[in-house]
Design a protein around this motif. Structure first.
Motif, PDB file in Angstrom:
ATOM      1  N   THR A  12       0.849  -1.191   0.000  1.00  0.00           N
ATOM      2  CA  THR A  12       0.000   0.000   0.000  1.00  0.00           C
ATOM      3  C   THR A  12       0.884   1.242   0.000  1.00  0.00           C
ATOM      4  O   THR A  12       2.115   1.131   0.021  1.00  0.00           O
ATOM      5  CB  THR A  12      -0.931   0.001   1.237  1.00  0.00           C
ATOM      6  OG1 THR A  12      -1.828   1.088   1.166  1.00  0.00           O
ATOM      7  CG2 THR A  12      -0.154   0.055   2.528  1.00  0.00           C
ATOM      8  N   ASN A  29      -8.067   0.447  -4.858  1.00  0.00           N
ATOM      9  CA  ASN A  29      -6.962   1.114  -5.549  1.00  0.00           C
ATOM     10  C   ASN A  29      -7.046   0.951  -7.057  1.00  0.00           C
ATOM     11  O   ASN A  29      -6.240   1.530  -7.776  1.00  0.00           O
ATOM     12  CB  ASN A  29      -5.627   0.528  -5.087  1.00  0.00           C
ATOM     13  CG  ASN A  29      -5.159   1.144  -3.795  1.00  0.00           C
ATOM     14  OD1 ASN A  29      -5.328   2.334  -3.574  1.00  0.00           O
ATOM     15  ND2 ASN A  29      -4.573   0.335  -2.946  1.00  0.00           N
ATOM     16  N   ALA A  55      -0.472   1.083  -5.876  1.00  0.00           N
ATOM     17  CA  ALA A  55      -1.523   1.662  -5.036  1.00  0.00           C
ATOM     18  C   ALA A  55      -1.705   3.145  -5.349  1.00  0.00           C
ATOM     19  O   ALA A  55      -0.758   3.839  -5.714  1.00  0.00           O
ATOM     20  CB  ALA A  55      -1.174   1.481  -3.559  1.00  0.00           C
TER      21      ALA A  55
END
Length: 134
Positions: A12, A29, A55
């Motif tokens: 992330t 995402n 991400a």
């Protein structure tokens, strides 16, 4: 329910701390960024690296070691749809993932690999292919 001993990782751009819980219900995402019904995680650093690099967000990519707090299943977006079996050891769960630590020594993909993946994702979006979210 899938059985895999882990360890498990989540890529992330969100800064997190050990003990934090990741929960479903936030915008994805990917694709149209619909509300995600699942959390996605993997038992391979390579798959987590893709998550960290692709991400949404402006911060640096991060990879966290996580532990599922409930049952999980193979990620149907990859398993058998793109790869027979589950060679990426990619999973999804509706239950929270607990952050147990951050992986700081991961190796990023090359600029060419990253561009190829972005091009492939853009083509899927152009075709209207969305992640399985149910």
């Amino acid at each position: 329910m899938t059985v895999d001993p882990g360890p498990f990782f989540h890529g992330t751009k969100v800064p997190l701390q050990p003990g934090d819980l990741l929960e479903a219900g936030y915008r994805s995402n990917y694709g149209e960024r619909r509300t995600a019904n699942f959390l996605y995680f993997t038992a391979t650093l390579d798959a987590a690296t893709w998550g960290a690099e692709l991400a949404v967000g402006d911060g640096p990519g991060r990879i966290y070691e996580v532990e599922p707090t409930g049952p999980f299943e193979d990620d149907p977006n990859l398993t058998d749809k793109r790869f027979p079996g589950n060679p990426t050891r990619s999973y999804r769960t509706r239950d929270p993932l607990r952050v147990t630590g951050e992986v700081t020594d991961w190796e990023p993909h090359t600029a060419d690999q990253l561009q190829h993946m972005r091009d492939s994702l853009a083509e899927l979006e152009r075709q209207g292919v969305e992640a399985i979210n149910d």
